[in-house]
Design a protein around this motif. Structure first.
Motif, short mmCIF file in Angstrom:
data_model
loop_
_atom_site.label_atom_id
_atom_site.label_comp_id
_atom_site.label_asym_id
_atom_site.label_seq_id
_atom_site.Cartn_x
_atom_site.Cartn_y
_atom_site.Cartn_z
N LYS A 87 -5.04 16.23 0.56
CA LYS A 87 -3.60 17.15 0.76
C LYS A 87 -1.86 17.33 1.01
O LYS A 87 -1.67 18.41 1.73
N GLY A 88 -1.86 16.38 0.50
CA GLY A 88 -0.24 16.35 -0.63
C GLY A 88 0.52 15.66 0.16
O GLY A 88 1.48 15.74 -0.18
N ALA A 89 0.11 14.68 0.78
CA ALA A 89 0.63 13.71 1.99
C ALA A 89 1.23 11.98 0.84
O ALA A 89 0.48 11.91 -0.01
N VAL A 90 2.33 11.28 0.69
CA VAL A 90 2.58 10.08 0.74
C VAL A 90 1.65 10.05 2.19
O VAL A 90 2.24 10.12 3.05
N VAL A 91 1.09 8.26 1.42
CA VAL A 91 0.51 7.94 2.74
C VAL A 91 1.43 5.88 2.88
O VAL A 91 2.07 6.03 1.27
N VAL A 92 1.74 5.69 3.76
CA VAL A 92 2.54 4.71 4.00
C VAL A 92 1.17 4.03 5.03
O VAL A 92 1.05 4.68 6.30
N ASP A 93 0.33 2.61 4.06
CA ASP A 93 -0.58 2.76 5.22
C ASP A 93 -0.12 1.44 5.61
O ASP A 93 0.21 0.03 4.69
N ASN A 94 -0.52 0.60 6.43
CA ASN A 94 -0.64 -0.42 7.60
C ASN A 94 -1.55 -1.88 7.94
O ASN A 94 -2.39 -2.22 8.19
N ASP A 103 -2.38 -0.62 -8.27
CA ASP A 103 -1.89 1.18 -8.80
C ASP A 103 -0.86 1.18 -6.79
O ASP A 103 -0.46 2.37 -7.01
N VAL A 104 -0.92 -0.01 -6.05
CA VAL A 104 -0.40 1.23 -4.97
C VAL A 104 0.73 -0.20 -4.44
O VAL A 104 0.51 -1.14 -4.73
N PRO A 105 1.96 -0.30 -4.28
CA PRO A 105 3.30 -1.26 -4.20
C PRO A 105 2.99 -1.58 -2.65
O PRO A 105 2.48 -0.71 -2.15
N LEU A 106 3.91 -2.69 -2.30
CA LEU A 106 3.58 -3.36 -1.50
C LEU A 106 5.24 -2.85 -1.19
O LEU A 106 5.76 -4.35 -1.78
N VAL A 107 5.97 -3.14 0.09
CA VAL A 107 6.98 -2.44 -0.13
C VAL A 107 7.70 -3.42 1.35
O VAL A 107 7.06 -2.37 2.55
N VAL A 118 6.63 3.85 -7.44
CA VAL A 118 6.19 4.35 -8.26
C VAL A 118 4.79 3.89 -7.27
O VAL A 118 4.54 2.99 -7.16
N ARG A 119 4.34 5.07 -7.92
CA ARG A 119 3.01 4.77 -6.53
C ARG A 119 2.06 5.82 -6.58
O ARG A 119 1.90 7.11 -6.58
N PRO A 120 0.96 5.64 -8.60
CA PRO A 120 0.03 6.46 -8.34
C PRO A 120 -1.04 6.93 -8.25
O PRO A 120 -1.54 7.98 -7.79
N ARG A 121 -0.90 6.49 -6.69
CA ARG A 121 -2.48 6.88 -6.28
C ARG A 121 -1.47 7.73 -4.66
O ARG A 121 -2.26 7.49 -4.04
N GLY A 122 -0.74 7.54 -4.22
CA GLY A 122 0.31 8.40 -3.42
C GLY A 122 0.13 7.54 -1.91
O GLY A 122 0.22 8.10 -1.09
N ILE A 123 -0.29 6.41 -2.45
CA ILE A 123 0.00 5.42 -1.70
C ILE A 123 1.04 3.86 -1.58
O ILE A 123 0.90 3.60 -2.52
N ILE A 124 1.58 3.95 -0.87
CA ILE A 124 2.59 2.61 -0.40
C ILE A 124 1.55 1.89 0.75
O ILE A 124 1.53 2.33 1.74
N ALA A 125 1.53 0.75 0.87
CA ALA A 125 1.23 -0.66 1.98
C ALA A 125 2.35 -1.45 2.45
O ALA A 125 3.03 -1.25 1.78
N ASN A 126 1.77 -1.17 3.39
CA ASN A 126 2.51 -2.32 4.65
C ASN A 126 2.24 -3.69 4.49
O ASN A 126 0.84 -3.74 4.40
N PRO A 127 3.02 -4.53 4.09
CA PRO A 127 2.55 -5.97 4.15
C PRO A 127 2.20 -6.56 5.74
O PRO A 127 2.44 -5.61 6.32
#
Ligand code: 2RA
Length: 349
Positions: A87-94, A103-107, A118-127
């Motif tokens: 739907k066009g959002a960047v996800v920050v996932d915990n 393909d998901v940066p862990l930031v 650099v987030r090919p899946r549009g998702i950034i993970a939270n550790p």
């Protein structure tokens, strides 16, 4: 325009802390939409001083959303984060669903902010909170000395296991308070009966050498998370890392005893200087004055607190440290909010 934010899992233990943090930090967001399970839809929660009605998780809930912060179980993130992205959002996932996806940066913004772009899946993970409770301090030391091995023991608070963890400790403390329990084998276990909650053994008057699920060769999932996530965040895929994760009767704030070995010789004075200057770290290290971090002094604060810094007696390249961090704030909600701020700055150019 200001980017629009969705908080998915707004009613949970971390979600509630996140709403508080979003209310305290610079107001960079347009709409803040609160999303939760259909069971919680219609509830009103306060964010930025205003009541906002919670809407049920659905595809339409992400209409017009630029950034979506998820704090929900792994399987819910696995299903819904890609929907938010579509739907066009960047996800920050915990959750743990995407942390080790290449393909998901862990930031952790203080350590590897550059990887968030650099987030090919549009998702950034939270550790995971245990990794997060120590990694800002270790990242600062690594930048100067070059980390070559990590051995840690955790002392994890019950809120890491959610509201059920907190409720269990409180109920067990009531059951043992004012008694002589804790003096004969199994007396606490018998007293708390079948109220173990999410823990495999009594947590009142006790420590439990277990967190997470059983993995191969006797390791717990929590121990493997500390290993794998530390390697990914620090960009050291072959770093030797050993963790023993232990639950303690503390409500909130994880602590870790850390043995960190480096490429170069270290000094306590040098480590003090690095830690005192590191953003997001507070050095509290004067044992002669009884000064070192403890969870009950640190809870509710944002930084990573470090004390008991010693050079290993048998190894001039190694340091021993005691680290404390609020597992619901920097360990979860605060880091999520900081990543969201990085993305928002990027979207606004
Ligand atoms: C715990 N680290 O403390 C876990 C929660 N993510 O149980």
């Amino acid at each position: 325009r200001k980017p629009h934010l969705a908080v998915v899992g707004a009613t949970g233990a971390v979600g509630s802390v996140l709403l508080g943090i979003l209310s305290e930090r610079a107001d960079i967001w347009g709409e803040i939409r609160l999303i939760a399970s259909p069971r919680s839809a219609g509830r009103k929660l306060t964010v930025r001083g205003e009541e906002v009605e919670v809407v049920a998780l659905s595809e339409e809930a992400f209409d017009g959303i630029d950034v979506a912060m998820f704090d929900v179980p792994d399987e819910v993130s696995a299903q819904w984060a890609p929907v938010a992205v579509s739907k066009g959002a960047v996800v920050v996932d915990n959750s743990g669903a995407f942390r080790m996806d290449p393909d998901v940066p862990l930031v952790v913004p203080e350590v590897n902010a550059h990887t968030a772009r650099v987030r090919p899946r549009g998702i950034i993970a939270n550790p995971n909170c245990t990794t997060l409770s120590m990694i800002v301090a270790l990242g600062a030391l690594h930048a100067e000395y070059g980390l070559s091995e990590l051995i840690v023991s955790s002392y994890q608070a019950v809120s890491g296991a959610g509201k059920a963890g907190i409720d269990t400790l409180r109920a067990q403390l009531s059951a043992v308070s004012g008694t002589e329990l804790g003096t004969t084998p199994g007396d606490v276990r018998r007293a708390v009966g079948d109220t173990l909650g999410p823990f495999p053994a009594p947590i009142a008057l006790n420590v439990v050498p277990w967190a997470g699920s059983l993995q191969e060769d006797g390791w717990s999932s929590e121990e493997l998370k500390v290993r794998n996530e530390s390697r990914k965040i620090l960009g050291l895929p072959d770093l030797p890392v050993t963790a023993t994760c232990v639950r303690v009767p503390v409500i909130t704030t994880h602590s870790l005893a850390v043995h960190a070995r480096f490429e170069n010789e270290v000094t306590v004075a040098g480590a003090h200087e690095i830690l005192a200057a590191a953003p997001g770290v507070v050095l509290s290290d004067d044992p002669a004055e009884g000064e070192y971090p403890t969870p009950s002094d640190v809870v509710g604060t944002d930084p990573t607190w470090v004390g008991r810094v010693r050079r290993s007696l048998d190894d001039p390249r190694a340091l021993e440290l005691f680290v404390c961090g609020d597992n619901l704030r920097k360990g979860a909600a605060l880091n999520t909010a900081q990543i969201g701020e990085l993305v928002a700055a990027e979207l606004r150019g």
